[in-house]
Motif scaffolding. Structure first.
Motif, PDB file in Angstrom:
ATOM      1  N   VAL A 118      -3.687   9.077  13.746  1.00 56.07           N
ATOM      2  CA  VAL A 118      -3.677   7.859  14.563  1.00 56.07           C
ATOM      3  C   VAL A 118      -2.349   7.728  15.297  1.00 56.07           C
ATOM      4  O   VAL A 118      -2.303   7.305  16.461  1.00 56.07           O
ATOM      5  CB  VAL A 118      -3.952   6.618  13.695  1.00 56.07           C
ATOM      6  CG1 VAL A 118      -3.750   5.332  14.499  1.00 56.07           C
ATOM      7  CG2 VAL A 118      -5.375   6.667  13.138  1.00 56.07           C
ATOM      8  N   MET A 119      -1.245   8.096  14.643  1.00 58.49           N
ATOM      9  CA  MET A 119       0.071   8.011  15.278  1.00 58.49           C
ATOM     10  C   MET A 119       0.117   8.867  16.537  1.00 58.49           C
ATOM     11  O   MET A 119       0.594   8.418  17.597  1.00 58.49           O
ATOM     12  CB  MET A 119       1.159   8.458  14.298  1.00 58.49           C
ATOM     13  CG  MET A 119       2.537   8.558  14.942  1.00 58.49           C
ATOM     14  SD  MET A 119       3.828   9.078  13.777  1.00 58.49           S
ATOM     15  CE  MET A 119       4.145   7.535  12.927  1.00 58.49           C
ATOM     16  N   VAL A 120      -0.381  10.100  16.456  1.00 57.09           N
ATOM     17  CA  VAL A 120      -0.381  10.988  17.618  1.00 57.09           C
ATOM     18  C   VAL A 120      -1.209  10.378  18.746  1.00 57.09           C
ATOM     19  O   VAL A 120      -0.795  10.365  19.916  1.00 57.09           O
ATOM     20  CB  VAL A 120      -0.933  12.379  17.234  1.00 57.09           C
ATOM     21  CG1 VAL A 120      -1.154  13.237  18.480  1.00 57.09           C
ATOM     22  CG2 VAL A 120       0.018  13.069  16.272  1.00 57.09           C
ATOM     23  N   ALA A 121      -2.392   9.837  18.426  1.00 59.83           N
ATOM     24  CA  ALA A 121      -3.276   9.285  19.445  1.00 59.83           C
ATOM     25  C   ALA A 121      -2.694   8.021  20.075  1.00 59.83           C
ATOM     26  O   ALA A 121      -2.682   7.878  21.303  1.00 59.83           O
ATOM     27  CB  ALA A 121      -4.650   8.978  18.843  1.00 59.83           C
ATOM     28  N   GLY A 175       0.808  -1.200   0.000  1.00 62.13           N
ATOM     29  CA  GLY A 175       0.000   0.000   0.000  1.00 62.13           C
ATOM     30  C   GLY A 175       0.848   1.259   0.000  1.00 62.13           C
ATOM     31  O   GLY A 175       2.063   1.228  -0.142  1.00 62.13           O
ATOM     32  N   THR A 176       0.176   2.391   0.159  1.00 64.60           N
ATOM     33  CA  THR A 176       0.884   3.669   0.152  1.00 64.60           C
ATOM     34  C   THR A 176       1.751   3.807   1.396  1.00 64.60           C
ATOM     35  O   THR A 176       1.460   3.238   2.435  1.00 64.60           O
ATOM     36  CB  THR A 176      -0.132   4.830   0.112  1.00 64.60           C
ATOM     37  OG1 THR A 176      -1.022   4.693   1.236  1.00 64.60           O
ATOM     38  CG2 THR A 176      -0.946   4.771  -1.171  1.00 64.60           C
ATOM     39  N   PRO A 177       2.840   4.581   1.318  1.00 69.65           N
ATOM     40  CA  PRO A 177       3.730   4.766   2.470  1.00 69.65           C
ATOM     41  C   PRO A 177       2.985   5.384   3.658  1.00 69.65           C
ATOM     42  O   PRO A 177       2.054   6.161   3.483  1.00 69.65           O
ATOM     43  CB  PRO A 177       4.809   5.711   1.934  1.00 69.65           C
ATOM     44  CG  PRO A 177       4.760   5.537   0.453  1.00 69.65           C
ATOM     45  CD  PRO A 177       3.322   5.260   0.119  1.00 69.65           C
ATOM     46  N   SER A 178       3.426   5.034   4.858  1.00 77.90           N
ATOM     47  CA  SER A 178       2.799   5.512   6.072  1.00 77.90           C
ATOM     48  C   SER A 178       3.854   6.147   6.967  1.00 77.90           C
ATOM     49  O   SER A 178       5.042   5.827   6.887  1.00 77.90           O
ATOM     50  CB  SER A 178       2.122   4.346   6.803  1.00 77.90           C
ATOM     51  OG  SER A 178       1.835   4.654   8.139  1.00 77.90           O
ATOM     52  N   TYR A 179       3.419   7.048   7.842  1.00 74.16           N
ATOM     53  CA  TYR A 179       4.321   7.605   8.845  1.00 74.16           C
ATOM     54  C   TYR A 179       4.966   6.488   9.667  1.00 74.16           C
ATOM     55  O   TYR A 179       6.117   6.594  10.091  1.00 74.16           O
ATOM     56  CB  TYR A 179       3.555   8.527   9.803  1.00 74.16           C
ATOM     57  CG  TYR A 179       3.277   9.903   9.259  1.00 74.16           C
ATOM     58  CD1 TYR A 179       4.306  10.828   9.084  1.00 74.16           C
ATOM     59  CD2 TYR A 179       1.974  10.304   8.951  1.00 74.16           C
ATOM     60  CE1 TYR A 179       4.051  12.103   8.610  1.00 74.16           C
ATOM     61  CE2 TYR A 179       1.703  11.578   8.475  1.00 74.16           C
ATOM     62  CZ  TYR A 179       2.748  12.474   8.304  1.00 74.16           C
ATOM     63  OH  TYR A 179       2.492  13.740   7.831  1.00 74.16           O
TER      64      TYR A 179
END
Length: 359
Positions: free
Chosen positions: A72-75, A21-25
């Motif tokens: 989502v990363m921050v949470a 899939g597309t790149p993610s943080y």
């Protein structure tokens, strides 16, 4: 158990779709660093992110430039550590002051998924399966789960005396409390209410949706294990206050053993989601936000268990369950419930019963 089968068939489809899939943080972290930062594994985080992505489309958020995986990363970082780290904020381009809005939005979304990822055994086979596993652990038959008040510390201003007193629990700490039911494997089966820390255990049970259902025989002739803060009833099984023989002593030992599963479950949750160790300042009118965070962590706990993600290692002592808060006025025990418990003890924990089991 905690999740319907179609959900977990969907997990497999998701994992296949996510590959390539597309790149993610999250791709910027090695696996070990990822776990240290979020206390979850990459497949588990990918599932959570995609599940939130579907629902975030209906949630208004002013920060349109942020991607869902950044939000989502921050949470997730906040849930894991109780604060969003500088490393995460720099990656997504946010300040600490902007985190509150994001955490509240994501918590609202994930807590809203509780009916999908937290479920009480509804079918005959599901109830029999849960009861079988609990009996295998404790020797107590016909039990659907363990119920306990789960306290989470908060800060309340002592200058606001009326409000402050309402948050003080049996140990003298300020907290909020939710009613949680789990099974013998530590899956959360129900989480309800977010009350001030001084709330009586029995009052929560009597006013809860699940308590009313169970006491009205909606879930059949089963027990739920409860601690000393609850009253013995035909469906709520408490320990014997003053055991007078070996049978009652053995029953209390079995009761304590299965009740200890709840302590281990809450300990595991608080290690994985350290935000639960201190939920910040609270007023009675802000309990909904605290409730969303608690429910969110319960949802994520169940998801993590389904992905077999181990919790972080124990650091120090596991926080004990708080002593149950009881009303000062003695309550007459339901005689039918007392007879039912006596029968259960006689049939499963008496000397005669044990000698037959050994033959």
């Amino acid at each position: 158990m905690a999740f319907a089968l179609p959900v977990w068939l969907g997990v497999q489809d998701h994992l296949l779709e996510h590959e390539g899939g597309t790149p993610s943080y999250f791709d910027q972290f090695e696996d070990e660093a990822l776990f240290q930062m979020f206390h979850l594994t990459r497949p588990c985080i990918a599932f959570i992110t995609d599940t939130v992505r579907i629902r975030m489309k209906t949630v208004p958020l002013d920060m349109a430039s942020l991607t869902v995986d950044g939000i989502v990363m921050v949470a997730l970082n906040y849930y894991a550590h109780g604060v969003s780290s500088c490393a995460v904020l720099q990656r997504v381009g946010l300040s600490q002051a902007e985190c509150g809005t994001i955490i509240n939005a994501v918590s609202g979304v994930i807590s809203g998924m509780s009916d999908q990822f937290i479920s009480f055994p509804e079918t005959r086979d599901a109830r029999a399966s849960v009861a079988f596993r609990i009996e295998r652990v404790s020797g107590i038959p016909s039990v659907l789960g363990i119920v306990a008040p789960a306290h989470f510390k908060i800060r309340a201003s002592p200058y606001e005396k009326n409000s402050f007193r309402s948050f003080v629990n049996t140990l003298g700490h300020t907290s909020v409390v939710s009613q949680i039911i789990c099974d013998s494997d530590g899956n959360i089966l129900s989480v309800e209410k977010c009350c001030v820390g001084s709330t009586f255990d029995q009052d929560m049970w009597d006013s809860s949706i699940k308590g009313k259902e169970i006491e009205k025989d909606v879930h059949g002739p089963y027990w739920v294990i409860g601690g000393k803060g609850y009253y013995l009833s035909k469906h709520l099984l408490t320990p014997v206050s003053d055991p007078v023989n070996e049978s009652e002593t053995r029953f209390n030992e079995a009761h304590a053993k299965i009740y200890g599963v709840m302590q281990a479950t809450l300990g595991s949750m608080k290690r994985r989601f350290r935000c639960l160790m201190q939920l910040g300042f609270a007023q009675e009118d802000s309990l909904n936000k605290k409730s969303n965070i608690i429910k969110t962590c319960c949802v994520l706990h169940n998801i993590a268990k389904k992905f077999s993600v181990p919790p972080p290692p124990v650091a120090g002592k596991i926080e004990p369950l708080l002593p149950g808060k009881q009303h000062s006025v003695p309550v007459e025990i339901n005689p039918d419930a007392l007879k039912a418990r006596e029968k259960l003890i006689e049939e499963n924990f008496s000397v005669v019963c044990r000698s037959q089991d050994l033959q």
